[in-house]
Design a protein around this motif. Structure first.
Motif, PDB file in Angstrom:
ATOM      1  N   ASP A  89     -82.036-124.018 -47.398  1.00  0.00           N
ATOM      2  CA  ASP A  89     -80.806-123.709 -48.114  1.00  0.00           C
ATOM      3  C   ASP A  89     -80.882-122.409 -48.907  1.00  0.00           C
ATOM      4  O   ASP A  89     -79.925-122.038 -49.591  1.00  0.00           O
ATOM      5  N   LYS A  90     -82.002-121.698 -48.819  1.00  0.00           N
ATOM      6  CA  LYS A  90     -82.139-120.431 -49.535  1.00  0.00           C
ATOM      7  C   LYS A  90     -81.836-119.218 -48.655  1.00  0.00           C
ATOM      8  O   LYS A  90     -82.087-118.085 -49.048  1.00  0.00           O
ATOM      9  N   GLN A  91     -81.302-119.467 -47.464  1.00  0.00           N
ATOM     10  CA  GLN A  91     -80.926-118.351 -46.600  1.00  0.00           C
ATOM     11  C   GLN A  91     -79.846-117.494 -47.249  1.00  0.00           C
ATOM     12  O   GLN A  91     -79.796-116.281 -47.059  1.00  0.00           O
ATOM     13  N   LEU A  92     -78.977-118.138 -48.019  1.00  0.00           N
ATOM     14  CA  LEU A  92     -77.927-117.394 -48.709  1.00  0.00           C
ATOM     15  C   LEU A  92     -78.519-116.457 -49.757  1.00  0.00           C
ATOM     16  O   LEU A  92     -77.984-115.374 -50.009  1.00  0.00           O
ATOM     17  N   THR A  93     -79.635-116.862 -50.349  1.00  0.00           N
ATOM     18  CA  THR A  93     -80.318-115.999 -51.314  1.00  0.00           C
ATOM     19  C   THR A  93     -80.836-114.739 -50.636  1.00  0.00           C
ATOM     20  O   THR A  93     -80.690-113.626 -51.158  1.00  0.00           O
ATOM     21  N   VAL A  94     -81.439-114.916 -49.455  1.00  0.00           N
ATOM     22  CA  VAL A  94     -81.930-113.764 -48.696  1.00  0.00           C
ATOM     23  C   VAL A  94     -80.779-112.837 -48.337  1.00  0.00           C
ATOM     24  O   VAL A  94     -80.879-111.607 -48.475  1.00  0.00           O
ATOM     25  N   ALA A  95     -79.669-113.417 -47.880  1.00  0.00           N
ATOM     26  CA  ALA A  95     -78.511-112.603 -47.511  1.00  0.00           C
ATOM     27  C   ALA A  95     -77.969-111.837 -48.711  1.00  0.00           C
ATOM     28  O   ALA A  95     -77.552-110.676 -48.584  1.00  0.00           O
ATOM     29  N   SER A  96     -77.975-112.466 -49.868  1.00  0.00           N
ATOM     30  CA  SER A  96     -77.482-111.802 -51.077  1.00  0.00           C
ATOM     31  C   SER A  96     -78.388-110.642 -51.477  1.00  0.00           C
ATOM     32  O   SER A  96     -77.910-109.571 -51.877  1.00  0.00           O
ATOM     33  N   LEU A 100     -77.052-106.834 -51.450  1.00  0.00           N
ATOM     34  CA  LEU A 100     -77.119-106.005 -52.656  1.00  0.00           C
ATOM     35  C   LEU A 100     -77.934-104.743 -52.399  1.00  0.00           C
ATOM     36  O   LEU A 100     -77.570-103.648 -52.854  1.00  0.00           O
ATOM     37  N   ALA A 101     -79.031-104.885 -51.661  1.00  0.00           N
ATOM     38  CA  ALA A 101     -79.867-103.718 -51.358  1.00  0.00           C
ATOM     39  C   ALA A 101     -79.082-102.674 -50.573  1.00  0.00           C
ATOM     40  O   ALA A 101     -79.096-101.481 -50.906  1.00  0.00           O
ATOM     41  N   MET A 102     -78.384-103.118 -49.540  1.00  0.00           N
ATOM     42  CA  MET A 102     -77.593-102.179 -48.748  1.00  0.00           C
ATOM     43  C   MET A 102     -76.439-101.601 -49.549  1.00  0.00           C
ATOM     44  O   MET A 102     -75.971-100.489 -49.277  1.00  0.00           O
ATOM     45  N   GLY A 103     -75.984-102.352 -50.552  1.00  0.00           N
ATOM     46  CA  GLY A 103     -74.941-101.824 -51.429  1.00  0.00           C
ATOM     47  C   GLY A 103     -75.402-100.596 -52.194  1.00  0.00           C
ATOM     48  O   GLY A 103     -74.582 -99.764 -52.597  1.00  0.00           O
ATOM     49  N   GLY A 419     -71.506-102.919 -43.768  1.00  0.00           N
ATOM     50  CA  GLY A 419     -72.917-103.136 -43.484  1.00  0.00           C
ATOM     51  C   GLY A 419     -73.591-104.001 -44.529  1.00  0.00           C
ATOM     52  O   GLY A 419     -74.443-104.838 -44.210  1.00  0.00           O
ATOM     53  N   SER A 420     -73.203-103.825 -45.795  1.00  0.00           N
ATOM     54  CA  SER A 420     -73.781-104.649 -46.861  1.00  0.00           C
ATOM     55  C   SER A 420     -73.323-106.101 -46.768  1.00  0.00           C
ATOM     56  O   SER A 420     -73.949-106.993 -47.348  1.00  0.00           O
ATOM     57  N   MET A 421     -72.242-106.341 -46.021  1.00  0.00           N
ATOM     58  CA  MET A 421     -71.749-107.705 -45.830  1.00  0.00           C
ATOM     59  C   MET A 421     -72.368-108.382 -44.614  1.00  0.00           C
ATOM     60  O   MET A 421     -72.205-109.597 -44.430  1.00  0.00           O
ATOM     61  N   MET A 422     -73.071-107.632 -43.781  1.00  0.00           N
ATOM     62  CA  MET A 422     -73.617-108.185 -42.546  1.00  0.00           C
ATOM     63  C   MET A 422     -74.624-109.316 -42.773  1.00  0.00           C
ATOM     64  O   MET A 422     -74.635-110.285 -42.005  1.00  0.00           O
TER      65      MET A 422
END
Length: 508
Positions: A89-96, A100-103, A419-422
């Motif tokens: 359930d921490k996949q969303l953390t990785v995506a965030s 943020l990094a790509m942002g 790209g930051s939303m990918m």
């Protein structure tokens, strides 16, 4: 002698050497994207504690039953995902974190777009930017890492990368000779994919993700930027009797850029004809770049082949497509076939991307299943390289100059935003059980339809566009490509009229 004679005949020795160093700096910036599969690698095979005994299991089994788990000894990579237990359930953390990094690239690009540093301090600003990047990368070894600090480090790294990216192209256009401007897009376009192959080799030897950021990236960047700064000063050439031919490309200052941008945007929106070609430009640029970004996120889902084999295959293909795409686009432009190249590339790409919904991702590693699994990744990389080359080379024949800066800037910003939303999109599609490439296939198919409707400017409109250009120039990256294309066209015209090409050798 061959290199000097054929590529940079009107360029001083020190300038050439500094450009070579800049190419290496750009090459070692590659891990900002290439490291994503390694930093967040999550091995699919692990050992779960079942009835007091650790037995082989998959991530899905572990998450479904909430088993206590460990990674087998043969797992070679030590990633952020493994270190901080970013599974289930921490996949969303990785995506965030990734989003943020790509942002950070969005902020870096906007800042460098709105302000151009004076010519005399350009090299110093490159030095400061890369030194700041080195400090950020080394901080992974000297800070108490947690989710917040990792997010901050990756955000700062991406910000400084984008900030350097804009400065690099502005420096080439403002400082270097026209000969370097001719070839810079080709050389720089191949350097990062080429060193992506080298990076995979390093990652195979060094498993700790921290070493990827420090030993492979930060240390070479530190050495190279110091060499770069102390190697050449453009004012050195002012003492030479025959001055080096300088590129006249310049960038619009911040306030002028904003006012010009808004006035031309209003004019563009009121023109139905130019809007059609602008939609093509936007769809091509944003769609291809988002698909390219997503290719770095999917390696945890590939169950055929091996992790390193899959990365190596895509890296080889990335380098090959980068090298071929530019010259293919130039060839098609000289033969008035760019539109055909874009259309059929989009059609083939759309078919493969949409068909990925039916590709077998979880079968044994047969030759057929491996090809079908890797096909959408490889075609997305080739699609991005071909379309970006075509747009940079041919768009000045489809849209008046005054609109190019708008399209280039808006498309880049939107590419970075989407790209930051990918990463979040990737998690969502995984939870839906749908291939991430289907959406890109639909967008690419729509792009192909719009490409078929593209129109070219008449000779009169092209002359008007050149008059409007005046002393203003294209965005640096596009300006260098146009210089290269014009040079090729001039050579062809001279050959057809049997007029010798006379070049002055001003080497020191």
């Amino acid at each position: 002698m061959f290199w000097d004679k054929d590529f940079f005949p009107n360029t001083s020795y020190k300038m050439k050497c500094q450009f070579y160093v800049m190419c290496l700096i750009w090459a070692f910036q590659g891990p900002v994207m290439n490291s994503i599969p390694f930093l967040f690698q999550n091995p699919q095979d692990m050992e779960c504690e079942i009835d007091g005994t650790y037995t082989p299991c998959t991530v899905e089994q572990m998450c479904a039953n909430k088993y206590k788990y460990r990674y087998p000894d043969e797992i070679h990579i030590q990633s952020i995902t493994q270190q901080f237990d970013f599974v289930c359930d921490k996949q969303l953390t990785v995506a965030s974190i990734l989003g943020l990094a790509m942002g950070g690239q969005i902020l870096g690009y906007i800042l460098i777009m709105l302000y151009d540093f004076p010519k005399k301090i350009k090299s110093r600003m490159i030095l400061y930017t890369v030194l700041a990047e080195v400090i950020v990368l080394f901080s992974v070894n000297y800070s108490d890492l947690n989710i917040i600090s990792i997010s901050a480090i990756l955000f700062a790294w991406n910000f400084l990368f984008a900030f350097y990216f804009g400065q690099q192209y502005a420096y080439i256009c403002d400082i270097y000779s026209a000969d370097i401007n001719n070839w810079a897009p080709v050389i720089l376009g191949c350097m990062m994919p080429l060193f992506g192959i080298v990076y995979i080799g390093f990652a195979y030897v060094s498993s700790d993700w921290r070493n990827h950021l420090t030993k492979f990236t930060a240390i070479p960047l530190l050495i190279l930027v110091l060499v770069f700064y102390n190697m050449y000063d453009y004012r050195d050439d002012e003492t030479v009797d025959q001055t080096v031919e300088k590129s006249k490309n310049s960038r619009i200052e911040g306030l002028d850029l904003i006012s010009t941008f808004l006035s031309h945007l209003k004019e563009l929106l009121s023109s139905e004809r130019w809007m059609m070609n602008s939609i093509v430009y936007f769809l091509c640029w944003v769609g291809s770049n988002c698909a390219y970004t997503t290719t770095f996120l999917v390696f945890n889902d590939i169950t055929v082949g091996t992790f390193y084999k899959n990365l190596f295959v895509t890296a080889i293909f990335d380098f090959g497509s980068a090298f071929v795409a530019f010259f293919l686009a130039v060839y098609c432009r000289n033969n008035n076939r760019v539109k055909d190249l874009m259309f059929w590339t989009a059609i083939v790409t759309a078919i493969i991307q949409i068909s990925s919904a039916f590709f077998p991702h979880n079968t044994t590693s047969t030759r057929t299943s491996y090809f079908l699994t890797m096909a959408p990744i490889l075609i997305s990389k080739a699609y991005s390289k071909i379309f970006v080359s075509c747009l940079l080379i041919d768009m000045p024949n489809q849209v008046p100059f005054k609109f190019l800066l708008i399209l280039f800037s808006l498309s880049n910003i939107c590419s970075l935003i989407f790209g930051s939303m990918m990463p979040l999109y990737y998690v969502f599609m995984n939870q839906m059980g749908v291939s991430v490439f289907i959406t890109f296939g639909i967008v690419t198919l729509i792009t192909a339809i719009y490409v078929s409707k593209m129109t070219y400017m008449s000779d009169f409109e092209k002359k008007q566009s050149e008059i409007e250009q005046g002393d203003q120039q294209l965005p640096p990256q596009m300006a260098m490509v146009q210089t290269h294309v014009k040079r090729n066209s001039q050579q062809e015209n001279q050959e057809s009229t049997q007029q010798p090409l006379i070049q002055m050798d001003t080497r020191e």
